[in-house]
Write a protein that holds these residues in place. Structure first.
Motif, mmCIF file in Angstrom:
data_model
loop_
_atom_site.group_PDB
_atom_site.id
_atom_site.type_symbol
_atom_site.label_atom_id
_atom_site.label_comp_id
_atom_site.label_asym_id
_atom_site.label_seq_id
_atom_site.Cartn_x
_atom_site.Cartn_y
_atom_site.Cartn_z
ATOM 1 N N GLY A 46 0.805 -1.217 0.000
ATOM 2 C CA GLY A 46 0.000 0.000 0.000
ATOM 3 C C GLY A 46 0.833 1.261 0.000
ATOM 4 N N ARG A 47 1.936 1.256 0.735
ATOM 5 C CA ARG A 47 2.798 2.429 0.773
ATOM 6 C C ARG A 47 3.426 2.704 -0.585
ATOM 7 N NH1 ARG A 47 5.897 1.471 6.599
ATOM 8 N NH2 ARG A 47 4.244 2.352 7.913
ATOM 9 N N ALA A 99 -11.363 9.893 -5.218
ATOM 10 C CA ALA A 99 -10.737 9.464 -3.973
ATOM 11 C C ALA A 99 -10.112 8.096 -4.205
ATOM 12 C CB ALA A 99 -11.769 9.399 -2.840
ATOM 13 N N PHE A 100 -9.075 7.783 -3.437
ATOM 14 C CA PHE A 100 -8.324 6.554 -3.640
ATOM 15 C C PHE A 100 -7.985 5.916 -2.297
ATOM 16 C CE2 PHE A 100 -7.288 9.696 -6.834
ATOM 17 C CZ PHE A 100 -7.493 9.025 -8.032
ATOM 18 N N ALA A 101 -7.965 4.616 -2.277
ATOM 19 C CA ALA A 101 -7.498 3.896 -1.094
ATOM 20 C C ALA A 101 -6.508 2.840 -1.536
ATOM 21 C CB ALA A 101 -8.672 3.241 -0.361
ATOM 22 N N THR A 102 -5.487 2.603 -0.732
ATOM 23 C CA THR A 102 -4.540 1.534 -1.017
ATOM 24 C C THR A 102 -4.516 0.569 0.159
ATOM 25 O OG1 THR A 102 -2.512 2.405 0.012
ATOM 26 C CG2 THR A 102 -3.136 3.301 -2.148
ATOM 27 N N PRO A 103 -4.052 -0.648 -0.056
ATOM 28 C CA PRO A 103 -3.958 -1.592 1.058
ATOM 29 C C PRO A 103 -3.142 -1.010 2.210
ATOM 30 C CG PRO A 103 -3.557 -2.715 -1.022
ATOM 31 C CD PRO A 103 -3.583 -1.249 -1.331
ATOM 32 N N LYS A 137 -10.288 -5.433 2.525
ATOM 33 C CA LYS A 137 -9.184 -5.861 1.650
ATOM 34 C C LYS A 137 -9.626 -5.982 0.192
ATOM 35 C CE LYS A 137 -6.759 -8.315 5.352
ATOM 36 N NZ LYS A 137 -6.057 -9.554 5.751
ATOM 37 N N HIS A 138 -10.490 -5.091 -0.238
ATOM 38 C CA HIS A 138 -10.951 -5.129 -1.619
ATOM 39 C C HIS A 138 -9.808 -4.956 -2.606
ATOM 40 C CE1 HIS A 138 -15.217 -3.784 -0.191
ATOM 41 N NE2 HIS A 138 -15.070 -5.089 -0.145
ATOM 42 N N GLN A 139 -8.867 -4.064 -2.283
ATOM 43 C CA GLN A 139 -7.752 -3.827 -3.206
ATOM 44 C C GLN A 139 -6.850 -5.050 -3.313
ATOM 45 O OE1 GLN A 139 -8.518 -1.842 -0.648
ATOM 46 N NE2 GLN A 139 -8.960 0.199 -1.431
ATOM 47 N N LEU A 140 -6.561 -5.683 -2.191
ATOM 48 C CA LEU A 140 -5.718 -6.873 -2.219
ATOM 49 C C LEU A 140 -6.353 -7.978 -3.054
ATOM 50 C CD1 LEU A 140 -4.326 -7.247 1.408
ATOM 51 C CD2 LEU A 140 -3.044 -6.713 -0.662
ATOM 52 N N LYS A 141 -7.646 -8.136 -2.932
ATOM 53 C CA LYS A 141 -8.343 -9.162 -3.704
ATOM 54 C C LYS A 141 -8.279 -8.862 -5.197
ATOM 55 C CE LYS A 141 -11.430 -10.160 0.156
ATOM 56 N NZ LYS A 141 -12.801 -10.022 0.701
ATOM 57 N N LEU A 142 -8.390 -7.583 -5.550
ATOM 58 C CA LEU A 142 -8.297 -7.211 -6.951
ATOM 59 C C LEU A 142 -6.877 -7.394 -7.475
ATOM 60 C CD1 LEU A 142 -9.808 -6.126 -9.373
ATOM 61 C CD2 LEU A 142 -9.316 -3.813 -8.587
#
Length: 268
Positions: A46-47, A99-103, A137-142
């Protein structure tokens, strides 16, 4: 839901790197069980994604604004199932409405979106939606689905801890970032979470729908929202799903605060 609100825009687009990277080949060709991905690995990935985003669009040069958004975001995140993540929030230099979100707990909203907000409850709803993506954890799954993550569990920590270049390879190189839509069910879920978290935090639970209603006033040919209209479920579908999920449950939680007087007005 007592209030009649037409959701006319979609708020969240999840940011991912532009180029896929075959992590399996890079780290030995083993398979990754997403459920065993450590929190530390999630944070590292994520970082790096957040760093790429900030390379493309830096934070707005307003320390008070950044402090304020972090204060609100961390308070809302404390109401979630993952309060222990190292949550970071920021407003980036972009007139797009997004807007954005990361793990791992990084959330960025654009200056264009922030300008649309009228009070702290609306900010809390926006951030709550993004927090929901991270919590689930939607981003991780994607990332896994698109084969960004296909290496053996534990290798991320072992390899990346010794070599920062490995971390960079996990999420692609450079600052070229593009938006990919999440599964529509993930977006519906994040909507529900955003409403619940903002209500738990003591805010008016209708903040997020009201932001979406305001964004909906923009025309479909407005470049600031063009990507939003292309990559997400129809607003009416989102309203229907949210209404079905919440029903009259908000009627019994008392009136939340909007905190309009405390809302930080952006300077430029």
């Amino acid at each position: 839901m007592k209030r009649s609100i037409t959701l006319a825009a979609m708020l969240v687009v999840c940011a991912l790197p532009a180029q896929a990277f075959d992590l399996g080949k890079a780290l030995g060709g083993k398979s990754l069980n997403l459920g065993k991905t450590s929190k530390e690995d999630e944070i590292k990935i994520g970082r790096e994604i957040a760093g790429n985003l900030l390379g493309a669009a830096p934070l707005v040069n307003d320390a008070e604004l950044q402090k304020y958004v972090n204060h609100v975001g961390r308070w809302v995140a404390l109401q979630s199932e993952r309060p222990d993540l190292p949550w970071h929030f920021g407003v980036i230099e972009s007139e797009d409405i997004n807007a954005f979100a990361t793990p791992g707990g990084n959330v960025l909203i654009t200056k264009g979106l922030y300008r649309k907000l009228e009070n702290e409850a609306e900010l809390a709803g926006v951030l709550g939606h993004e927090i929901g993506h991270v919590v689930k954890k939607h981003q991780l799954k994607l990332l896994q689905k698109q084969q960004f993550l296909d290496a053996g569990a534990g290798l991320l920590g072992d390899k990346a801890g010794k070599n920062n270049d490995t971390v960079k390879k996990l999420v692609g190189s450079g600052a070229e970032i593009f938006a990919r839509s999440l599964d529509k069910d993930a977006e519906f879920e994040a909507d529900r979470i955003g409403v619940v978290l903002s209500a738990r935090a003591g805010y008016d639970a209708y903040g997020l729908p009201e932001v979406l209603q305001e964004i909906g006033h923009a025309g479909k040919d407005d470049n600031r929202v063009a990507l939003l209209f292309k990559t997400h479920p129809h607003p009416d579908d989102r309203l229907a799903k949210l209404g079905d999920a919440i029903g009259d449950r908000l009627d019994n939680i008392g009136e939340g605060k909007t905190l309009t007087e405390r809302f930080y007005k952006i300077k430029n």
